[in-house]
Design an enzyme around this catalytic site. Sequence first.
Site, PDB file in Angstrom:
ATOM      1  N   TYR A  53       0.818  -1.258  -0.152  1.00 51.54           N
ATOM      2  CA  TYR A  53       0.166  -0.044  -0.035  1.00 51.54           C
ATOM      3  C   TYR A  53       1.027   1.216   0.195  1.00 51.54           C
ATOM      4  CZ  TYR A  53      -4.564  -2.281   0.712  1.00 51.54           C
ATOM      5  OH  TYR A  53      -5.400  -3.012   0.367  1.00 51.54           O
ATOM      6  N   GLU A  75      15.070  -0.849   3.547  1.00 52.54           N
ATOM      7  CA  GLU A  75      15.450  -1.873   2.624  1.00 52.54           C
ATOM      8  C   GLU A  75      16.984  -2.252   2.482  1.00 52.54           C
ATOM      9  OE1 GLU A  75      13.030  -3.607   1.717  1.00 52.54           O
ATOM     10  OE2 GLU A  75      11.374  -2.548   1.653  1.00 52.54           O
ATOM     11  N   ASP A 111      16.080   4.041   9.162  1.00 52.21           N
ATOM     12  CA  ASP A 111      15.472   3.920  10.201  1.00 52.21           C
ATOM     13  C   ASP A 111      14.280   5.036  10.186  1.00 52.21           C
ATOM     14  OD1 ASP A 111      13.900   3.153  12.407  1.00 52.21           O
ATOM     15  OD2 ASP A 111      15.388   3.375  13.866  1.00 52.21           O
ATOM     16  N   LEU A 139       4.044   2.572   7.689  1.00 44.96           N
ATOM     17  CA  LEU A 139       5.048   1.597   8.105  1.00 44.96           C
ATOM     18  C   LEU A 139       4.461   0.267   8.397  1.00 44.96           C
ATOM     19  CD1 LEU A 139       7.484   3.759   9.875  1.00 44.96           C
ATOM     20  CD2 LEU A 139       7.774   2.759   7.990  1.00 44.96           C
ATOM     21  N   TYR A 235      -6.759 -10.876  15.225  1.00 49.99           N
ATOM     22  CA  TYR A 235      -6.228  -9.439  14.756  1.00 49.99           C
ATOM     23  C   TYR A 235      -7.027  -8.275  15.619  1.00 49.99           C
ATOM     24  CZ  TYR A 235      -4.511  -6.314  11.399  1.00 49.99           C
ATOM     25  OH  TYR A 235      -3.851  -5.419  10.702  1.00 49.99           O
ATOM     26  N   LYS A 244      -4.265  -0.700  16.565  1.00 56.02           N
ATOM     27  CA  LYS A 244      -4.837   0.288  15.540  1.00 56.02           C
ATOM     28  C   LYS A 244      -5.737   1.179  16.255  1.00 56.02           C
ATOM     29  CE  LYS A 244      -2.851  -1.823  12.126  1.00 56.02           C
ATOM     30  NZ  LYS A 244      -1.910  -0.847  11.338  1.00 56.02           N
ATOM     31  N   LEU A 271      -5.162  -8.183   1.431  1.00 53.56           N
ATOM     32  CA  LEU A 271      -4.285  -8.368   0.148  1.00 53.56           C
ATOM     33  C   LEU A 271      -3.059  -8.948   0.763  1.00 53.56           C
ATOM     34  CD1 LEU A 271      -4.533  -4.910  -1.509  1.00 53.56           C
ATOM     35  CD2 LEU A 271      -5.657  -7.101  -2.261  1.00 53.56           C
ATOM     36  N   THR A 273       0.609  -9.326   0.878  1.00 54.43           N
ATOM     37  CA  THR A 273       1.443  -8.617   1.109  1.00 54.43           C
ATOM     38  C   THR A 273       2.410  -9.319   2.194  1.00 54.43           C
ATOM     39  OG1 THR A 273       0.780  -7.120   3.173  1.00 54.43           O
ATOM     40  CG2 THR A 273       0.208  -6.502   0.851  1.00 54.43           C
TER      41      THR A 273
END
Length: 394
Positions: A53, A75, A111, A139, A235, A244, A271, A273
């Site tokens: 996303y 990365e 970072d 993130l 979740y 969340k 999705l 990911t």
Amino acid sequence: MIIKPKTRGFICTTAHPDGCAANVQEQIDYVKSQPALEDGPKRVLVIGSSTGYGLASRIVPAFGSGASTVGVFFEKEGTERKTGTAGWYNAVAFEKAAHEAGLYSKSFNGDAFSHEMKKKVIDTIKEDLGQVDMVIYSLASPRRNDPDTGEAYRSVLKPIGQTYTNKNLNTDLAQIEEVTIEPASQDEIDQTVKVMGGEDWQLWIDAMEEAGVLADGFKTVAYSYIGPELTWAVYTEGTIGRAKLHLEETAKNMNERFGAGTSVVSVNKALVTQASSAIPVVPLYISLLYKVMKEKGTHEGCIEQIQRLFADHFTAENGPTLDEKGRIRIDDWEMSDDIQAHINDVWESVTTENLTEISDFDGYQTEFLRLFGFGLEGVDYEADTDPVRELPSA
């Protein structure tokens, strides 16, 4: 080297640079095929911009409304002996495409939780763009170091209060198994909120406000997920769900501070990911979801979801449509009654033997490999490929 996929559980340890570039180009082509985003943002910071996303959230404003974009990610570059991460190759491909299109684009690898990265990004925004009018927080890290104390926090995927048992898909063996997860301790809950909650999002906005790089009327969005009741225990009602909730509280606090409508949480669709692949039960749910949504013609990937987010909400004449808790819901097609009723019906009957018949496990596997640049049309996977790819200079 000739690069082939090497998978281990929910991780692929290799990535194909040309395949990742093809994947990014496909998403760019999709956005360019859609109507231009009138009154879209023009200066956008995406925190967590290299995959999923977050990557789509950089592509859509750049190629949909000609926005200047700044991306932040963590990365690994490739070496002569080892491939880089898919996110690295995605960022390289995006930067190249943006520069070729005459768009301002600058990327920062490091970072995002640190004060040093925030300062580096803010200084660049101040020097190059002056201000930004949108900040996207995407993130999905499993760990975070406190920027002041250096203390390390780790998130966990666990239920709260009681043991959770349900069906699970072993993606390595294509087998339906049973998974049992013990409840989280209070310390694990607290650490998960520290990593996945809204604290760092707030720190970015605080630092940007102090530096004067937030434009008047700026907007900021963070991404979340709710999902079906059958996954709630691990979740929505588990440790990640607690984080969340903190994210939503952070949005409310920022709206009180900067004005209603400044900050919003977008609840997105499930999705394939790198993050979702690690969550127990979810790969099986996604496999069932993909089949029914594809049959009904309502399936979307990351780029379609974010295109709709911008077109129907961020650039809509009357602003975003919010639910009763003030959230954008682009998971609306996933959570429709007919889709969820179908999944509930087949959930009890799915077995290893009928997995490929009543689910889209093949599609799940295909999407998983595409995350790492494998299975893209037009890519010669037998060709010798240089794994070292550098970010283009601005």
